[in-house]
Design a protein around this motif. Structure first.
Motif, PDB file in Angstrom:
ATOM      1  N   PHE A  36       0.599  -1.038  -0.158  1.00 43.31           N
ATOM      2  CA  PHE A  36      -0.555  -0.282  -0.308  1.00 43.31           C
ATOM      3  C   PHE A  36       1.323   1.123  -0.276  1.00 43.31           C
ATOM      4  CE2 PHE A  36      -1.666  -3.511   2.908  1.00 43.31           C
ATOM      5  CZ  PHE A  36      -3.322  -3.536   1.444  1.00 43.31           C
ATOM      6  N   ASP A  37       0.737   2.195  -0.508  1.00 46.64           N
ATOM      7  CA  ASP A  37       0.814   3.696  -0.186  1.00 46.64           C
ATOM      8  C   ASP A  37      -0.423   5.452  -0.212  1.00 46.64           C
ATOM      9  OD1 ASP A  37      -0.709   3.955  -2.694  1.00 46.64           O
ATOM     10  OD2 ASP A  37       1.240   3.626  -4.088  1.00 46.64           O
ATOM     11  N   TYR A  38      -1.408   4.481  -0.013  1.00 52.17           N
ATOM     12  CA  TYR A  38      -2.048   5.219   0.491  1.00 52.17           C
ATOM     13  C   TYR A  38      -3.432   4.440   2.165  1.00 52.17           C
ATOM     14  CZ  TYR A  38      -6.666   8.084   1.461  1.00 52.17           C
ATOM     15  OH  TYR A  38      -7.393   8.673   2.042  1.00 52.17           O
ATOM     16  N   TYR A  39      -2.804   5.209   3.284  1.00 51.73           N
ATOM     17  CA  TYR A  39      -3.715   4.034   4.260  1.00 51.73           C
ATOM     18  C   TYR A  39      -4.580   5.233   4.912  1.00 51.73           C
ATOM     19  CZ  TYR A  39       0.607   1.868   4.174  1.00 51.73           C
ATOM     20  OH  TYR A  39       1.621   0.940   3.552  1.00 51.73           O
ATOM     21  N   ALA A  40      -6.015   4.959   4.969  1.00 51.36           N
ATOM     22  CA  ALA A  40      -6.882   5.475   5.546  1.00 51.36           C
ATOM     23  C   ALA A  40      -8.049   5.390   6.606  1.00 51.36           C
ATOM     24  CB  ALA A  40      -8.020   6.248   4.770  1.00 51.36           C
ATOM     25  N   GLY A  41      -7.798   5.919   7.754  1.00 53.92           N
ATOM     26  CA  GLY A  41      -8.486   4.905   8.899  1.00 53.92           C
ATOM     27  C   GLY A  41      -9.723   5.718   9.914  1.00 53.92           C
ATOM     28  N   VAL A  42     -10.304   5.035  10.212  1.00 51.48           N
ATOM     29  CA  VAL A  42     -11.702   6.244  11.061  1.00 51.48           C
ATOM     30  C   VAL A  42     -11.167   5.514  12.736  1.00 51.48           C
ATOM     31  CG1 VAL A  42     -13.900   6.731  10.948  1.00 51.48           C
ATOM     32  CG2 VAL A  42     -12.555   6.634   9.197  1.00 51.48           C
ATOM     33  N   SER A  43     -11.328   6.298  13.873  1.00 54.01           N
ATOM     34  CA  SER A  43     -11.629   6.405  14.939  1.00 54.01           C
ATOM     35  C   SER A  43     -10.618   4.892  15.396  1.00 54.01           C
ATOM     36  CB  SER A  43     -12.707   5.656  15.035  1.00 54.01           C
ATOM     37  OG  SER A  43     -13.038   5.740  16.749  1.00 54.01           O
ATOM     38  N   GLY A  44     -10.930   3.932  15.555  1.00 62.55           N
ATOM     39  CA  GLY A  44     -10.076   2.522  16.307  1.00 62.55           C
ATOM     40  C   GLY A  44      -9.571   1.679  15.037  1.00 62.55           C
ATOM     41  N   GLY A  45      -9.795   2.256  13.711  1.00 63.90           N
ATOM     42  CA  GLY A  45      -9.497   1.620  12.183  1.00 63.90           C
ATOM     43  C   GLY A  45      -7.899   2.563  12.379  1.00 63.90           C
ATOM     44  N   ALA A  46      -8.545   3.969  12.654  1.00 64.58           N
ATOM     45  CA  ALA A  46      -6.834   4.811  12.528  1.00 64.58           C
ATOM     46  C   ALA A  46      -6.033   4.292  13.689  1.00 64.58           C
ATOM     47  CB  ALA A  46      -7.512   5.793  12.536  1.00 64.58           C
ATOM     48  N   MET A  47      -6.313   3.728  14.828  1.00 67.02           N
ATOM     49  CA  MET A  47      -5.496   2.876  15.566  1.00 67.02           C
ATOM     50  C   MET A  47      -5.258   1.430  15.633  1.00 67.02           C
ATOM     51  SD  MET A  47      -6.231   2.931  19.781  1.00 67.02           S
ATOM     52  CE  MET A  47      -4.801   2.182  20.902  1.00 67.02           C
TER      53      MET A  47
END
Length: 286
Positions: A36-47
């Protein structure tokens, strides 16, 4: 020149349910799968993504197991207190004292790549995509997880009041496409066919913020926004391949309640899901 990305990894939030995502990501790390060269996370997903990027396998599993029965983190008695039902300040202190995120390693592993932590701007209800730095990584994680009424209501970042990114972009797959991704791996903490219904929490949030029409609509119509994203994920797309990793049935763990056994089971399910995905699809990403 605007940088475009080819392969993205998107991770939905889910509070304690993020243990499933942690299992998937630990499998990726164990198998050396990180195209991967791009990552995006939300809340617990970001953690979850943060510990993946730092290479700290099983750390989030350990954190969630300890916090699941820690009433300083989740306590119904604190609903109307300053700390709130979910004490994010305690979470940050707990993790940094016992299981600190290796931010420097995460930054090194991000060289030439992009990681966006999703939050919601309380001024207008729009998503905000924060790119973490060494100094602000933990602050951005807190902003992405701040839940009105459940935790301290807002998190001040760069002069803006922010809250949980799940309210504005719960599964930021369209953001990944906008950033140029041709392949997207999406880790979800709910079954693929799960659709939301209206909730008292959304209705209450809409009423509470009735003087801010845009934010009020984010709360009251939250389920509609989510369901549109699910419908988008279900479609075939001409210019992008989307791979979803999600539990077939609802996890044993809920957002804010679980047992050590259930957390272990959901983590193991994530681990198996991640390993199966890599064994079946690695060549597609080479």
């Amino acid at each position: 020149m605007k940088k475009e990305h080819n392969i993205g990894l998107i991770v939905q939030g889910g509070s304690l349910r993020s243990v499933f995502s942690a299992g998937v990501l630990d499998a990726f790390n164990i198998l050396g799968f990180n195209p991967f060269d791009y990552y995006a996370g939300v809340s617990g997903g970001a953690m979850s993504l943060s510990y993946f990027l730092s290479g700290q396998d099983r750390t989030l599993l350990t954190i969630l197991k300890e916090l699941s029965h820690d009433d300083q983190f989740i306590n119904i008695k604190n609903v109307f207190s300053e700390e709130g039902f979910v004490n994010l300040e305690y979470l940050e202190k707990f993790t940094q004292e016992k299981y600190p995120l290796d931010v420097k390693s995460a930054m090194r592993n991000l060289k030439g790549k992009t990681f966006e932590i999703v939050a919601t701007d309380m001024a207008n209800g729009n998503p905000v995509y924060l790119q973490p730095t060494i100094r602000k990584w933990l602050l951005y994680l807190r902003a992405s997880a701040t839940l009105p009424f459940f935790s301290r209501g807002v998190c001040n970042v760069n002069g803006r009041q922010l809250m949980d990114g799940g309210w504005s972009d719960a599964i930021p797959v369209k953001r990944g496409i906008k950033k140029g991704a041709k392949k997207l791996v999406v880790i979800r903490t709910l079954p693929k066919d799960h659709k939301e219904d209206w909730s008292y929490f959304g209705v209450f949030g809409g009423f509470w913020h009735r003087n801010n029409p845009k934010l009020s609509k984010r709360f009251s119509d939250d389920y509609l926004y989510y369901n549109k994203t699910v419908e988008f994920l279900e479609k075939e797309h001409k210019d992008v391949d989307i791979y979803q990793l999600a539990p077939e049935k609802y996890l044993k763990t809920t957002s804010y309640a679980s047992t050590l056994e259930k957390i272990e089971d959901d983590y193991r399910l994530g681990l198996e899901t991640g390993m199966h995905f890599v064994s079946e699809n690695r060549e597609l990403f080479e």
